[in-house]
Design a protein around this motif. Structure first.
Motif: not given
Lengths: 265, 307
Positions: A7-9, A76-77, A82-84
């Motif tokens: 995953i790119p930064d 990145g996730k 991560m919807s929170r």
């Protein structure tokens, strides 16, 4: 088995990174292979003609509309876990304003994730909701039925519901549609406060003349992504013509892309 | 007194429980503008029951409920198919599907009718509240006598457990239901699973409709899914208050409807009685009419319709 992709930064630090997103209705693509990495801490406008897929892009990113292909990541996730961290303000017209609820009921809906089904005591929820309402100048309307509000007031209530979610990224779908000038400036003040706190804002916006004043980044969209980047660099006559298919006049364009000439008017 | 215990207590209790259960669910159907789905599901119970009878050759409650359940499922799928491929709105799809299936049920019923089994359209529509007789209910003492209680018509326990299941469902899913009804896009964005809750609501509607169908017929079910909640919406702008009103309206129409059906014609000098289910449904309609005429919230602001 697929190897885990690196995953790119830029994606890891972005509150919303969209890669190869395609959505189609009835086999017709309405969003086609869009890539966009939202810069953290930015205020980004999504601009494009009607039917360009602006709302659809957001809804598909948020998992509201099914996507055909594409990858959506929050820091990145995958978005799903991560919807929170994301608050969403839908178009005001997508909602049933006749629903028997009060203003404070609607704001407290933003606490959905923190509420458990056996909890009925809402003292804390009420305090948080009143605090959010105060930020948008609507605390006096807390116990009003939502259908009794004006369009601008309804939009402020929606914004208060997003504030209570305390999210890193707030996504707004045409927050200035059909609201009065006073509400528009009140909303933009709150959005700028959020950005100054280091949060990110992503906003479907249709008033080309205010893009320069309100936003620092822009995504030009017409089914495909036309251009994305800082407003100063990307919001050019050539890109706008490409986005709107040559339907803007030269005079319009000259005013839009150069804020100086707008003030000279 | 013993007359009341034997002939009226159970029908009244079943009517009230079923009325209130349907009214509870009806609140959310009305708010989602989905009232017709209750109508659809209670109608298609008929073909389901007929088919289950044709297959098993017997009128067992379990087989009937299974048949009705399967046919409710088929209906929901058919409605979705008609909506998608016929490109019509969902209420039109519902209207087409449930009337066709109900008509099919009537045809099947007439076709097998020659075998002379007691299963007829009237029974399906009006149910048979008056037949829920508690033979052991000879006096107040029967209420605490386990043996007499064991003789209670099974419809009462069935109605009570369905009512309880609906209450549990609504308490547990209230936030998801409210969120999904008011703002489905936002609900999806906070992972409140509006589509799943939608499906659960329709399932509970089907369970309630099928349980009620056998005891009281589909007329009460259809009326109770819509009338008390629609009338209650005209009384208040608060959801909790609306639900309380709807329960009151359902209970009042059930009790008053049962009494009027049994004694009303007598008071007018006719030596007869009318169908309790019909009278209960009629009364719920009268209450809705009164709410339309006098309800305090019948003039709601037009802000909702702009945009």
């Amino acid at each position: 088995m697929k190897p885990t992709p690196r995953i790119p930064d830029a994606v890891k630090s972005s509150p919303l990174a969209i890669q190869g997103l395609t959505v189609s209705y009835d086999r017709r693509p309405v969003v086609h292979s869009v890539d966009f990495v939202t810069p953290p801490g930015s205020m980004t406008a999504i601009v494009g003609p009607n039917g360009a897929g602006k709302s659809t892009l957001l809804k598909a990113s948020l998992g509201i509309t099914a996507r055909l292909t594409g990858d959506v990541r929050v820091f990145g996730k995958p978005f799903e876990v991560m919807s929170r961290h994301v608050a969403y303000v839908p178009q005001r017209s997508s909602v049933d304003w006749d629903f028997p609820a009060t203003v404070i009921d609607v704001v407290a809906m933003g606490l959905f994730r923190d509420q458990r089904w056996w909890q009925f005591n809402r003292g804390r929820d009420r305090r948080l909701a009143m605090h959010s309402l105060a930020r948008v100048g609507m605390e006096a309307f807390a116990d009003r039925q939502i259908g009794q509000l004006s369009g601008g007031q309804q939009q402020r209530v929606f914004l208060a519901r997003a504030l209570i979610q305390d999210a890193e990224l707030t996504i707004l779908d045409e927050p200035f549609a059909g609201v009065d000038a006073a509400t528009e400036s009140a909303i933009i003040e709150v959005l700028k406060e959020l950005r100054d706190e280091g949060r990110t804002l992503l906003c479907v916006h249709h008033d080309l003349s205010t893009v320069h004043d309100y936003f620092d980044h822009v995504l030009l969209l017409n089914v495909r992504g036309i251009a994305a980047g800082a407003v100063d660099e990307v919001f050019t006559a050539a890109n706008l013509q490409a986005t709107y298919g040559g339907r803007l006049s030269e005079v319009q364009l000259a005013r839009l892309v150069s804020p100086a000439s707008k003030e000279a008017r | 007194m013993s007359d009341f215990m034997m002939f009226s207590l159970v029908p009244l209790a079943v009517a009230v429980i079923i009325g209130m259960t349907c009214a509870l669910l009806g609140n959310f159907l009305v708010l989602r503008r989905q009232s017709l789905i209750g109508d659809a599901i209670s109608h298609v119970a008929l073909p389901g029951i007929v088919v289950s009878f044709l297959l098993t050759g017997a009128l067992s409650s379990l087989a009937m409920m299974l048949g009705a359940g399967v046919s409710a499922l088929v209906t929901v799928v058919l409605i979705e198919l008609v909506r998608r491929f016929g490109r019509v709105e969902s209420s039109a799809a519902m209207g087409v599907v449930f009337t066709s299936l109900f008509a099919l049920g009537v045809l099947l019923l007439e076709w097998h009718g020659a075998t002379g089994v007691h299963l007829d359209v009237e029974h399906a529509l009006y149910g048979n509240l008056e037949s829920l007789i508690w033979f052991e209910g000879t006096g107040l003492a029967a209420l605490v006598d386990p043996q007499a209680l064991a003789g209670l018509p099974p419809q009462l326990a069935r109605a009570a457990s369905v009512g309880l299941a609906v209450v549990v469902f609504l308490v547990m899913c209230r936030r998801q239901l409210i969120l999904g009804s008011f703002d489905p896009d936002f609900a999806a964005s906070v992972r409140a699973r509006p589509a799943l809750v939608d499906l659960l609501l329709v399932t509970m509607v089907a369970v309630a409709a099928i349980a009620a169908f056998e005891a009281v017929g589909s007329i009460i079910v259809i009326a109770m899914f819509i009338c008390p909640a629609a009338a209650a919406r005209l009384m208040t702008n608060r959801l909790a208050t609306q639900i309380a009103w709807s329960l009151t309206f359902a209970a009042v129409s059930s009790v008053l409807g049962y009494v009027l059906a049994g004694y009303g014609p007598g008071w007018l000098g006719f030596n007869a009685s009318v169908s309790a289910a019909g009278m209960i449904a009629t009364l719920s309609g009268v209450i809705l009419l009164l709410a339309c005429l006098f309800g305090p919230e019948r003039h709601r602001s037009g802000a909702a319709r702009e945009a």
